[in-house]
Design a protein around this motif. Structure first.
Motif, short mmCIF file in Angstrom:
data_model
loop_
_atom_site.label_atom_id
_atom_site.label_comp_id
_atom_site.label_asym_id
_atom_site.label_seq_id
_atom_site.Cartn_x
_atom_site.Cartn_y
_atom_site.Cartn_z
N GLY A 181 0.69 -1.08 -0.06
CA GLY A 181 -0.15 -0.07 0.03
C GLY A 181 0.77 1.34 0.11
O GLY A 181 1.88 1.23 0.55
N HIS A 182 0.28 2.29 -0.68
CA HIS A 182 0.78 3.63 -0.67
C HIS A 182 2.09 3.41 -1.40
O HIS A 182 2.46 2.61 -2.07
CB HIS A 182 0.94 4.26 0.82
CG HIS A 182 -0.22 4.17 1.39
ND1 HIS A 182 -1.41 4.97 1.14
CD2 HIS A 182 -0.54 3.23 2.54
CE1 HIS A 182 -2.39 4.31 1.97
NE2 HIS A 182 -1.95 3.41 2.91
N ASN B 134 5.03 -1.28 4.72
CA ASN B 134 4.42 -1.97 3.57
C ASN B 134 5.24 -2.77 2.56
O ASN B 134 5.23 -4.04 1.97
CB ASN B 134 3.21 -1.27 2.81
CG ASN B 134 2.18 -0.54 3.77
OD1 ASN B 134 2.00 -1.27 4.86
ND2 ASN B 134 1.50 0.47 3.35
N TRP B 135 6.22 -1.90 2.22
CA TRP B 135 7.24 -2.22 1.19
C TRP B 135 8.20 -3.44 1.73
O TRP B 135 8.48 -4.61 1.14
CB TRP B 135 7.96 -1.18 0.72
CG TRP B 135 9.25 -1.61 -0.35
CD1 TRP B 135 10.57 -1.60 -0.34
CD2 TRP B 135 8.94 -2.13 -1.80
NE1 TRP B 135 11.09 -2.29 -0.94
CE2 TRP B 135 10.22 -2.45 -2.09
CE3 TRP B 135 7.84 -2.54 -2.42
CZ2 TRP B 135 10.47 -3.01 -3.30
CZ3 TRP B 135 8.10 -3.14 -3.52
CH2 TRP B 135 9.25 -3.32 -4.16
N ASP B 136 8.43 -3.37 3.13
CA ASP B 136 9.23 -4.29 3.73
C ASP B 136 8.68 -5.48 3.90
O ASP B 136 9.39 -6.51 3.45
CB ASP B 136 9.97 -3.77 5.27
CG ASP B 136 10.89 -4.71 5.66
OD1 ASP B 136 12.05 -4.32 5.35
OD2 ASP B 136 10.51 -5.57 6.45
N ALA C 264 -4.46 -15.59 -5.84
CA ALA C 264 -4.72 -14.78 -4.75
C ALA C 264 -4.09 -13.49 -4.90
O ALA C 264 -2.92 -13.41 -5.54
CB ALA C 264 -4.27 -15.65 -3.58
N ALA C 265 -4.52 -12.59 -4.17
CA ALA C 265 -4.13 -11.11 -4.26
C ALA C 265 -4.21 -10.59 -2.68
O ALA C 265 -5.01 -11.00 -2.18
CB ALA C 265 -4.71 -10.08 -5.03
N ILE C 266 -3.01 -9.98 -2.45
CA ILE C 266 -3.29 -9.17 -0.92
C ILE C 266 -2.70 -7.88 -1.05
O ILE C 266 -1.51 -7.61 -1.55
CB ILE C 266 -2.59 -9.90 0.18
CG1 ILE C 266 -2.90 -9.61 1.57
CG2 ILE C 266 -1.15 -10.11 -0.01
CD1 ILE C 266 -2.59 -10.45 2.64
N SER C 267 -3.16 -7.00 -0.41
CA SER C 267 -2.64 -5.56 -0.14
C SER C 267 -2.23 -5.46 1.42
O SER C 267 -2.99 -5.70 2.06
CB SER C 267 -3.63 -4.50 -0.47
OG SER C 267 -3.21 -3.23 -0.74
N ILE C 268 -1.21 -5.09 1.36
CA ILE C 268 -0.19 -4.90 2.62
C ILE C 268 -0.41 -3.57 3.07
O ILE C 268 0.04 -2.59 2.66
CB ILE C 268 1.15 -5.60 2.89
CG1 ILE C 268 1.13 -6.80 2.13
CG2 ILE C 268 1.72 -5.40 4.15
CD1 ILE C 268 0.63 -7.81 3.15
N HIS C 269 -1.05 -3.45 4.50
CA HIS C 269 -1.15 -2.07 5.14
C HIS C 269 -0.72 -2.18 6.48
O HIS C 269 -0.85 -3.17 7.21
CB HIS C 269 -2.51 -1.70 4.88
CG HIS C 269 -2.96 -1.20 3.53
ND1 HIS C 269 -2.75 0.26 3.11
CD2 HIS C 269 -3.28 -1.82 2.51
CE1 HIS C 269 -3.09 0.15 1.98
NE2 HIS C 269 -3.45 -1.05 1.36
N ALA C 270 -0.98 -1.04 7.31
CA ALA C 270 -0.67 -0.72 8.70
C ALA C 270 -1.78 0.32 9.00
O ALA C 270 -1.67 1.52 8.11
CB ALA C 270 0.57 -0.61 9.28
#
Length: 295
Positions: A84-85, A126-128, A172-178
């Motif tokens: 994300g972002h 998110n990138w890490d 499958a797809a996943i969007s990583i966020h905090a």
């Protein structure tokens, strides 16, 4: 169900790049028109051009990239990871604020993301985690596509983030966020698409199963508690997120913790915890994919 665009050529492993630390304003804590916290990182504009548009080459395809493993329990599957972002969003307010069709109305192309009190940015987290997750999935034989090639760019918009998964025909797809919730709130939650006629009616059920598998493995692997300030039992159903509405493949968002909470933020900033988090997410995706292979 919308028609998928042409299948992208197989994308090879992206070279790891150093995450850029940029002061940003919370975006996962931003609210949508109905007052609901909005964690969506806007996907990039479509290939017709616009803010943050990215080509396959810009996403890391190249002769010097390492080929993914052809063996392992996930061989023959494709996973799209959406960090994300992006690190350049804070300096590109005009571009990321451009409105795009999110499937339920219009939303900003992308947002800046949240930030901890100590200055650790969500886009860097998110990138890490996404790089670590990619490595774990490739070790199991999956082919992995990332929606951005580093943490220095702008976007892509929510529309392109979804399109990348569709073009790859991801399993499958996943969007990583905090998240950027209230400072008193702790915990993680997984967001799945609600059923939206003409958009998510064909992926709502498999996405629900993916959400359950990711929740189970993430909770067990990290020891992170389910969010106590949002969602129910660590699961949330949304129909206002373009990254989910525009997906034609099973997809979820993970909000790995609350950056506004000091205890959560300390975990998110810990490299060892991020490694465990990535391995746990990989276990959840693997569980989902291997069950599908047996069906």
């Amino acid at each position: 169900m919308r028609t998928n665009t042409a299948l992208l050529g197989r994308t090879l492993r992206l070279a790891p790049l150093v995450a850029a630390a940029v002061l940003t304003l919370p975006a996962c804590g931003a609210t949508s028109g109905d007052g609901t916290p909005d964690p969506s990182a806007a996907p990039a504009p479509s290939s017709s051009g616009g803010a943050g548009a990215a080509t396959a080459d810009q996403r890391g395809s190249g002769a010097d990239a390492e080929a993914t493993s052809a063996e392992g329990p996930l061989a023959g599957t494709t996973v799209v990871i959406d960090p994300g972002h992006n690190g350049g969003n804070a300096d590109a307010a005009g571009k990321i604020s451009e409105l795009v069709d999110a499937g339920h109305g219009h939303k900003a192309c992308d947002t800046v993301g949240a930030e901890s009190a100590d200055g650790y940015t969500e886009h860097a987290f998110n990138w890490d985690v996404s790089e670590r997750l990619r490595d774990s999935l490739e070790d199991e034989g999956a082919e992995v596509v990332l929606t951005r090639e580093d943490d220095k760019g702008v976007g892509p918009c929510i529309t392109e983030r979804a399109e990348i998964g569709n073009e790859a025909r991801a399993d499958a797809a996943i969007s990583i966020h905090a998240d950027g919730g209230p400072s008193s709130g702790r915990g993680f939650h997984v967001i799945r698409p609600g059923e939206l006629d003409g958009y998510t009616d064909d992926i709502a059920e498999p996405s629900h199963r993916l959400a359950l598998d990711v929740r189970a493995e993430f909770e067990e692997g990290t020891g992170q508690q389910r969010a106590d300030y949002i969602a129910e039992e660590g699961l949330d159903e949304r129909t206002d997120l373009g990254g989910l509405n525009l997906s034609d493949v099973p997809k979820v968002f993970l909000e790995a913790g609350n950056m506004s909470n000091r205890a959560d933020a300390a975990d998110l900033a810990d490299p060892e915890w991020r490694e465990t988090a990535a391995e746990s997410v990989a276990a959840g995706i693997s569980r989902f994919l291997q069950r599908g292979q047996k069906d």
